[in-house]
Scaffold this active site. Structure first.
Site, short mmCIF file in Angstrom:
data_model
loop_
_atom_site.label_atom_id
_atom_site.label_comp_id
_atom_site.label_asym_id
_atom_site.label_seq_id
_atom_site.Cartn_x
_atom_site.Cartn_y
_atom_site.Cartn_z
CE LYS A 1 -4.97 5.42 -18.29
NZ LYS A 1 -4.88 4.13 -17.55
CD GLU B 1 6.09 0.48 -13.83
OE1 GLU B 1 6.70 1.56 -13.75
OE2 GLU B 1 5.12 0.18 -13.14
CE LYS C 1 2.36 -10.09 -10.95
NZ LYS C 1 3.11 -9.46 -11.98
CG ASP D 1 -8.65 2.61 -18.51
OD1 ASP D 1 -7.61 1.95 -18.30
OD2 ASP D 1 -9.17 3.36 -17.65
CG PHE E 1 15.68 -9.04 -9.04
CD1 PHE E 1 15.77 -9.17 -10.41
CD2 PHE E 1 14.71 -8.20 -8.52
CE1 PHE E 1 14.92 -8.48 -11.26
CE2 PHE E 1 13.86 -7.50 -9.36
CZ PHE E 1 13.97 -7.65 -10.73
CG LEU E 2 21.58 -11.58 -5.65
CD1 LEU E 2 22.70 -12.62 -5.69
CD2 LEU E 2 20.98 -11.54 -4.23
CB CYS F 1 4.76 -4.86 -9.21
SG CYS F 1 4.10 -4.17 -10.72
C1 UGA Z 1 8.31 -6.30 -11.13
C2 UGA Z 1 8.78 -7.70 -11.60
O1 UGA Z 1 10.17 -7.68 -11.87
C3 UGA Z 1 8.03 -8.12 -12.85
O2 UGA Z 1 8.40 -9.46 -13.20
C4 UGA Z 1 6.53 -8.08 -12.57
O3 UGA Z 1 5.76 -8.44 -13.69
C5 UGA Z 1 6.15 -6.68 -12.15
O4 UGA Z 1 6.89 -6.33 -10.97
C6 UGA Z 1 4.67 -6.70 -11.90
O5 UGA Z 1 4.21 -7.36 -10.94
O6 UGA Z 1 3.89 -6.17 -12.71
P1 UGA Z 1 8.88 -3.77 -11.80
O7 UGA Z 1 8.09 -3.38 -10.59
O8 UGA Z 1 8.62 -3.06 -13.07
O9 UGA Z 1 8.68 -5.35 -12.11
O10 UGA Z 1 10.41 -3.51 -11.45
P2 UGA Z 1 11.71 -4.37 -11.06
O11 UGA Z 1 12.70 -4.23 -12.14
O12 UGA Z 1 11.35 -5.74 -10.64
O13 UGA Z 1 12.22 -3.54 -9.79
C7 UGA Z 1 11.45 -3.45 -8.60
C8 UGA Z 1 12.20 -2.68 -7.56
O14 UGA Z 1 13.29 -3.42 -7.03
C9 UGA Z 1 12.81 -1.35 -8.05
O15 UGA Z 1 12.62 -0.36 -7.07
C10 UGA Z 1 14.27 -1.68 -8.23
O16 UGA Z 1 15.11 -0.56 -8.11
C11 UGA Z 1 14.49 -2.65 -7.10
N1 UGA Z 1 15.62 -3.59 -7.36
C12 UGA Z 1 15.52 -4.54 -8.33
C13 UGA Z 1 16.76 -3.49 -6.59
O17 UGA Z 1 16.86 -2.62 -5.69
N2 UGA Z 1 17.78 -4.37 -6.81
C14 UGA Z 1 17.71 -5.33 -7.78
O18 UGA Z 1 18.68 -6.12 -7.91
C15 UGA Z 1 16.56 -5.42 -8.56
#
Ligand code: UGA
Length: 390
Positions: A35, A108, A160, A30, A205-206, A216
């Site tokens: 870090k 995450e 992606k 890095d 994701f609903l 992300c």
């Molecule tokens: C997301 C993707 O899920 C990963 O597959 C991907 O690798 C990652 O981005 C990335 O590009 O590195 P992440 O950002 O850690 O992962 O979090 P998610 O669990 O996907 O949630 C994203 C956001 O959507 C959060 O704010 C969460 O609260 C919201 N969310 C998710 C909802 O409001 N409702 C849902 O049903 C799911």
């Protein structure tokens, strides 16, 4: 195999530690020397369940090490692989190097599990040797037999971005349906369940909420929109998703205003959860930030608590009164807003909350409580997309 990981952030550190755990010899590099120095001392700069133990054991067994070095890493974009290849060819024309795109799909808070149990592995490379190197790196996962798909580099990059944009669209879709449910008297949880049982749709994701955040979805939807625009192919659906989501985050303050009878001026609001989702200390693009900013703008005082994200939140939200627990945050509050569904917020002692709050009002932006239990505890309760308690 020997693996050098450029960038020891969420993805680099988790992937590096997991590759080391597979038995590979890994060096995480890095440009942030502080870090790297901390990592060498065994300090983990991020909150990710299981990561500290994984890093520690692989360091101890000599498979994981860290080094500081300046590096050039571009913006997120489709075509990053081409850019990296150009830089390498310019600087080392004699080197026999293949640039492969191997996108990660780690969430995450669940990153180690996602790494070790992936739905699929995507390898963007046309060169046979490069493909076999990647196959070898991921060989320890073959027992679980995740599909590994070999595609071109551009295709891998697009998989992606398209995946994240699609998931962001799914979340935004159910959020808008939730708003409609409120107006027509339907229950969004049941609508989501009824939709999700259709295998073509799927139930994940609903879950409606205050809008998506994190490092992300916002970044990748923006990158995809920009790339598409540059190529003369506007992605209007994704553009709308990004715009709707932005508006939604701030609009959540309206729910609090309505719950308190039309104004929050002079009122005290407790906000539980400052990170963009549970099990992370990441506050990047967290919906709690525009929500709290809007509440401040409307004249409210905000008391906040988060199990892991308060240090990150402080520079972004300097006017919040930071508290040491959910109950401490609730003291004297006219309303309590649940902004992130941390496990420890799921079974709060409602009688205890009621005793310390100025008014028994809960705005549940993650739908983690049931209206009947709130009715029994004599709270006014405002969830998302379903009937609450007046
Ligand atoms: C997301 C993707 O899920 C990963 O597959 C991907 O690798 C990652 O981005 C990335 O590009 O590195 P992440 O950002 O850690 O992962 O979090 P998610 O669990 O996907 O949630 C994203 C956001 O959507 C959060 O704010 C969460 O609260 C919201 N969310 C998710 C909802 O409001 N409702 C849902 O049903 C799911």
């Amino acid at each position: 195999m020997r693996v050098s990981m450029m960038g020891a952030g969420y993805v680099g550190l988790v992937s590096g530690a997991c590759f080391a755990d597979f038995g590979h010899q890994v060096t995480c590099i890095d440009k942030d020397a502080a870090k790297i120095a901390a990592l060498k001392r065994g300090e983990i700069p991020i909150f990710e369940p299981g990561l500290a133990e994984l890093v520690e054991s692989n360091m101890r067994q000599g498979r994981l090490e860290f080094a500081a070095k300046a590096s050039r890493i571009g913006e997120a974009d489709v075509g990053t692989g081409d850019e990296i290849e150009n830089i390498l060819r310019e600087q080392r024309p004699e080197a026999d190097i293949q640039v492969v795109s191997n996108p990660e799909f780690l969430r995450e808070g669940a990153a180690i599990r996602d790494f070790k149990h992936p739905d699929r592995i995507v390898v963007g490379a046309e060169d046979e040797r490069a493909r076999s190197v990647l196959a070898e790196i991921y060989r320890p996962l073959y027992l679980n037999a995740p599909p590994i798909i070999y595609v071109s580099r551009r295709t891998a990059e697009l998989i992606k971005y398209a995946s994240n944009a699609f998931l962001a669209t799914k979340v935004t879709f159910i959020n808008e349906i939730a708003d409609l449910c409120e107006q027509v008297g339907a229950d969004v949880q049941e609508v989501a369940r009824g939709m999700g049982l259709d295998n073509r749709i799927g139930g994940k994701f609903l879950h409606p909420g205050p809008g998506f955040g994190g490092s992300c979805f916002p970044k990748d939807t923006t990158a995809l929109i920009k790339t598409a625009h540059d190529h003369g192919v506007p992605l209007r659906l994704v553009e709308t998703v990004a715009a709707v989501n932005e508006q939604r985050k701030r609009a959540m303050a309206r729910k609090v205003v309505v719950a308190l009878g039309g104004s929050v001026r002079g009122k005290t609001i407790a906000v539980l959860g400052l990170t963009f989702k549970p099990n992370t200390d990441d506050t990047r693009d967290s919906p709690a930030i525009p929500l709290i900013t809007a509440l401040h703008d409307l004249g409210a005082t905000v008391r906040g608590y988060d199990p892991a994200g308060m240090e990150q939140a402080k520079p972004l939200l300097p006017d919040v009164h930071y508290c040491q627990s959910a109950y401490a945050a609730a003291e004297g509050a006219d309303a309590l807003v649940i902004a992130t569904e941390w496990e420890q917020f799921r079974a709060l002692d409602l009688a205890r909350l009621k005793a310390v709050m100025a008014q028994p009002v809960i705005v549940d932006l993650r739908n983690i409580y049931r209206s009947d239990e709130m009715r029994r505890a004599a709270f006014r309760y405002v969830p998302i997309g379903r009937a609450g308690v007046e």
